[in-house]
Design an enzyme around this catalytic site. Sequence first.
Site, PDB file in Angstrom:
ATOM      1  N   ASP A 168      43.213 105.830  81.274  1.00 35.98           N
ATOM      2  CA  ASP A 168      44.483 105.466  80.660  1.00 35.98           C
ATOM      3  C   ASP A 168      44.552 106.188  79.316  1.00 35.98           C
ATOM      4  O   ASP A 168      44.001 105.729  78.322  1.00 35.98           O
ATOM      5  CB  ASP A 168      44.572 103.950  80.475  1.00 35.98           C
ATOM      6  CG  ASP A 168      45.851 103.545  79.758  1.00 35.98           C
ATOM      7  OD1 ASP A 168      46.624 104.445  79.356  1.00 35.98           O
ATOM      8  OD2 ASP A 168      46.077 102.330  79.605  1.00 35.98           O
TER       9      ASP A 168
ATOM     10  N   TYR B 167      43.826  97.697  77.032  1.00 32.34           N
ATOM     11  CA  TYR B 167      45.222  97.360  77.325  1.00 32.34           C
ATOM     12  C   TYR B 167      45.824  98.451  78.190  1.00 32.34           C
ATOM     13  O   TYR B 167      45.715  99.639  77.869  1.00 32.34           O
ATOM     14  CB  TYR B 167      46.023  97.228  76.025  1.00 32.34           C
ATOM     15  CG  TYR B 167      47.475  96.842  76.253  1.00 32.34           C
ATOM     16  CD1 TYR B 167      47.801  95.619  76.839  1.00 32.34           C
ATOM     17  CD2 TYR B 167      48.511  97.702  75.884  1.00 32.34           C
ATOM     18  CE1 TYR B 167      49.132  95.263  77.040  1.00 32.34           C
ATOM     19  CE2 TYR B 167      49.850  97.346  76.081  1.00 32.34           C
ATOM     20  CZ  TYR B 167      50.150  96.125  76.662  1.00 32.34           C
ATOM     21  OH  TYR B 167      51.469  95.769  76.858  1.00 32.34           O
TER      22      TYR B 167
ATOM     23  N   LYS C  41      53.539 107.248  75.317  1.00 33.07           N
ATOM     24  CA  LYS C  41      53.578 107.438  73.861  1.00 33.07           C
ATOM     25  C   LYS C  41      53.934 108.881  73.460  1.00 33.07           C
ATOM     26  O   LYS C  41      55.088 109.249  73.526  1.00 33.07           O
ATOM     27  CB  LYS C  41      52.286 106.921  73.244  1.00 33.07           C
ATOM     28  CG  LYS C  41      52.142 105.404  73.526  1.00 33.07           C
ATOM     29  CD  LYS C  41      51.192 104.648  72.640  1.00 33.07           C
ATOM     30  CE  LYS C  41      51.429 103.150  72.800  1.00 33.07           C
ATOM     31  NZ  LYS C  41      50.444 102.423  73.583  1.00 33.07           N
TER      32      LYS C  41
HETATM   33  C1  LIG Z   1      50.741 101.415  74.742  1.00 33.88           C
HETATM   34  C2  LIG Z   1      49.774 101.464  75.850  1.00 33.88           C
HETATM   35  C3  LIG Z   1      50.154 101.120  77.166  1.00 33.88           C
HETATM   36  C4  LIG Z   1      51.500 100.574  77.512  1.00 33.88           C
HETATM   37  O1  LIG Z   1      52.515 101.500  77.272  1.00 33.88           O
HETATM   38  P1  LIG Z   1      54.025 100.942  77.115  1.00 33.88           P
HETATM   39  O2  LIG Z   1      54.822 102.201  76.970  1.00 33.88           O
HETATM   40  O3  LIG Z   1      54.028 100.088  75.907  1.00 33.88           O
HETATM   41  O4  LIG Z   1      54.351 100.209  78.354  1.00 33.88           O
HETATM   42  C5  LIG Z   1      49.224 101.297  78.172  1.00 33.88           C
HETATM   43  N1  LIG Z   1      47.991 101.765  77.908  1.00 33.88           N
HETATM   44  C6  LIG Z   1      47.591 102.093  76.655  1.00 33.88           C
HETATM   45  C7  LIG Z   1      46.224 102.621  76.436  1.00 33.88           C
HETATM   46  C8  LIG Z   1      48.467 101.934  75.587  1.00 33.88           C
HETATM   47  O5  LIG Z   1      48.051 102.219  74.357  1.00 33.88           O
END
Ligand SMILES: *Cc1c(COP(=O)(O)O)cnc(C)c1O
Length: 429
Positions: A241, A146, A269
């Site tokens: 990511d 994601y 985060k």
């Molecule tokens: C939570 C998450 C996102 C998206 O971040 P948001 O602040 O919710 O837009 C992207 N990549 C990873 C790996 C995530 O855990």
Amino acid sequence: MSGGSERSRALAARAQRVIPGGVNSPVRAFRSVGGEPLFLARAAGSSVWDVDGNRYLDYLGSWGPMLLGHARPEILAAIQAAAVDGVSFGVSTEREVRFAELLTRIVPGLERVRLVNSGTEACMSAVRVARGATGRDRIIKIAGGYHGHADALLVRAGSGAETLGIPDSAGVPAGAARDTLVVPYNDLAAVEALFERHGPTIAAMIVEPVPGNMGTVAPLPGYLEGLRRITAAQGALLIFDEVMSGFRVALGGAQQRYGVSADLVCLGKVIGGGLPVGAYGGRAALMDLVAPSGAVYQAGTLSGNPLGVAAGLAMLELLEREDPYAQLERYAAALAEGLTAIARELGLPLCVNRVGSMLTPFFWAGPVTDLASAQRSDVARFAAFHRGMRQRGVLLPPSQFEAAFVSAAHSDEDLQQTLEAARETLRTL
Ligand SMILES: *Cc1c(COP(=O)(O)O)cnc(C)c1O
């Protein structure tokens, strides 16, 4: 737990009327674990309280940001002090410079960094830089990875999408998804095969180095190194990511934990200490392609927001000073081992995946190394486990395909309480 759920239910009914599905982010509806509405009122340390006064030990941690637990006085003080000076200017501030300096010191390979407002924006922007830098359009992602909800990245996207069984979103034009190629995680041969076919058109591979959005999955030995080698040989960029793994699996993220360096890193985060902050960065030569120094456009009215930056600075300074990583590792390992031991006693198939303070119990024998093996888990059993733990005052992420997060505020007493709740719950499954 002190009883009822009347207020949560009443709020859920009102929310349903004015908010799609009653929530501002899909997994908050708790649908895959039974849909009992939950409205929280406050939080401190390792605990959260709902609007009916029930207390829960919190392993949701706001989906990752609350690495030091809730309501750390230093972070609250930083936010309050910044607010008094002005909540938003739309013009640069000293704090942003200090924050960028701190980030470039902490995160390996980060020479320049641009602040955004979410992980979604960070990933979307990093992909744009990769395409701008290489002049190529295609990207590779992993099934179950994601990277936020930008069109091109909502393909086999794990997390909420996987939970709801709609791996691809309606409203994403075929054109936006056409250049996104998908491979299973931990499968280097699949990556090699894609490069063999499409090599000169692939701008980048974007990957959660430690996936958390299909549940926690660890990279097999040599996997991340292999991605580094293959992308470099093909003139494509490697984007880590680290929105979830950043500052969590180590202060310097997965790059530091595994000793593998990416070309671009996405952060979110933990970086905002609970406020909406994201960032992306890498080598100067790459990041200088971003406007206004370069031709890759990316902007944000509230980017570098004083409150977010103040919270993030306080968070990262605390992490540097207190170095909670050994303690996080110890607690999470004890929790994972405890769960595994209880399940073994009860003869229940359970595979607990853990990397640092991220962990996920999968309800089958495992091993879970990719999305396909994650999906073999008995999700009905996970849902029952979630409900049982919640009834016993332990809040887990409400989906099989999410990571549970341990914070530095979790105590030995919390661990005992959690394992007791788990023993009672698993016995009923
Ligand atoms: C939570 C998450 C996102 C998206 O971040 P948001 O602040 O919710 O837009 C992207 N990549 C990873 C790996 C995530 O855990």
